[in-house]
Design a protein around this motif. Structure first.
Motif, PDB file in Angstrom:
ATOM      1  N   MET A  46      28.700  37.850  57.587  1.00 28.81           N
ATOM      2  CA  MET A  46      28.185  38.180  58.918  1.00 28.81           C
ATOM      3  C   MET A  46      29.091  39.196  59.621  1.00 28.81           C
ATOM      4  O   MET A  46      28.594  40.098  60.290  1.00 28.81           O
ATOM      5  CB  MET A  46      28.033  36.918  59.762  1.00 28.81           C
ATOM      6  N   THR A  51      23.813  40.067  56.631  1.00 29.05           N
ATOM      7  CA  THR A  51      23.090  38.826  56.891  1.00 29.05           C
ATOM      8  C   THR A  51      22.378  38.340  55.638  1.00 29.05           C
ATOM      9  O   THR A  51      22.324  37.133  55.379  1.00 29.05           O
ATOM     10  CB  THR A  51      22.078  39.029  58.035  1.00 29.05           C
ATOM     11  N   ILE A  55      22.550  34.617  54.029  1.00 31.07           N
ATOM     12  CA  ILE A  55      21.350  33.788  53.874  1.00 31.07           C
ATOM     13  C   ILE A  55      21.174  33.378  52.411  1.00 31.07           C
ATOM     14  O   ILE A  55      20.858  32.218  52.123  1.00 31.07           O
ATOM     15  CB  ILE A  55      20.112  34.524  54.414  1.00 31.07           C
ATOM     16  N   TYR A  80      19.793  26.273  60.217  1.00 26.25           N
ATOM     17  CA  TYR A  80      20.769  27.328  60.486  1.00 26.25           C
ATOM     18  C   TYR A  80      20.254  28.666  59.952  1.00 26.25           C
ATOM     19  O   TYR A  80      20.373  29.702  60.612  1.00 26.25           O
ATOM     20  CB  TYR A  80      22.124  26.967  59.853  1.00 26.25           C
ATOM     21  N   LEU A  84      19.316  32.461  61.816  1.00 32.19           N
ATOM     22  CA  LEU A  84      19.712  33.819  61.415  1.00 32.19           C
ATOM     23  C   LEU A  84      18.502  34.682  61.086  1.00 32.19           C
ATOM     24  O   LEU A  84      18.504  35.882  61.341  1.00 32.19           O
ATOM     25  CB  LEU A  84      20.618  33.754  60.171  1.00 32.19           C
TER      26      LEU A  84
END
Length: 101
Positions: A46, A51, A55, A80, A84
């Protein structure tokens, strides 16, 4: 020049983050359920603005939690992920499946 110095620091920071991410990825290949390594991997990814890598690692972790019988942990991880990436299909599908139960 001050601008050049800050660019050099940013490049060094970026390179050190990339190296750390590589080391964490190697650790996670050996032990994909190392909670601390997963958290740090996500944090570093991050910081780098990656991202998708964060993920991807979280999806592996969530799937492993589910397979290990930790449904609550998997649900938390998928929630979570949706924080994102709100349109993440695997997370949406998993949570929809468990909302029915």
């Amino acid at each position: 020049n001050e601008g050049e110095a800050s660019e050099e620091i940013a490049l060094e920071d970026d390179q050190s983050l990339r190296l750390e991410l590589e080391k964490l990825a190697a650790m996670l290949k050996k032990d994909p359920f190392n909670y601390d390594a997963v958290n740090r991997y996500v944090e570093v990814a991050m910081l780098m603005g990656n991202t998708q890598a964060a993920i991807a690692q979280l999806l592996i972790f969530a799937k492993g939690l589910h397979q290990a019988g930790d449904v609550e942990g998997a649900i938390n991880c998928y929630e979570y992920i949706l924080g994102l990436a709100p349109n993440n299909l695997p997370a949406k599908q998993y949570l929809a499946q468990y909302a029915k139960q």
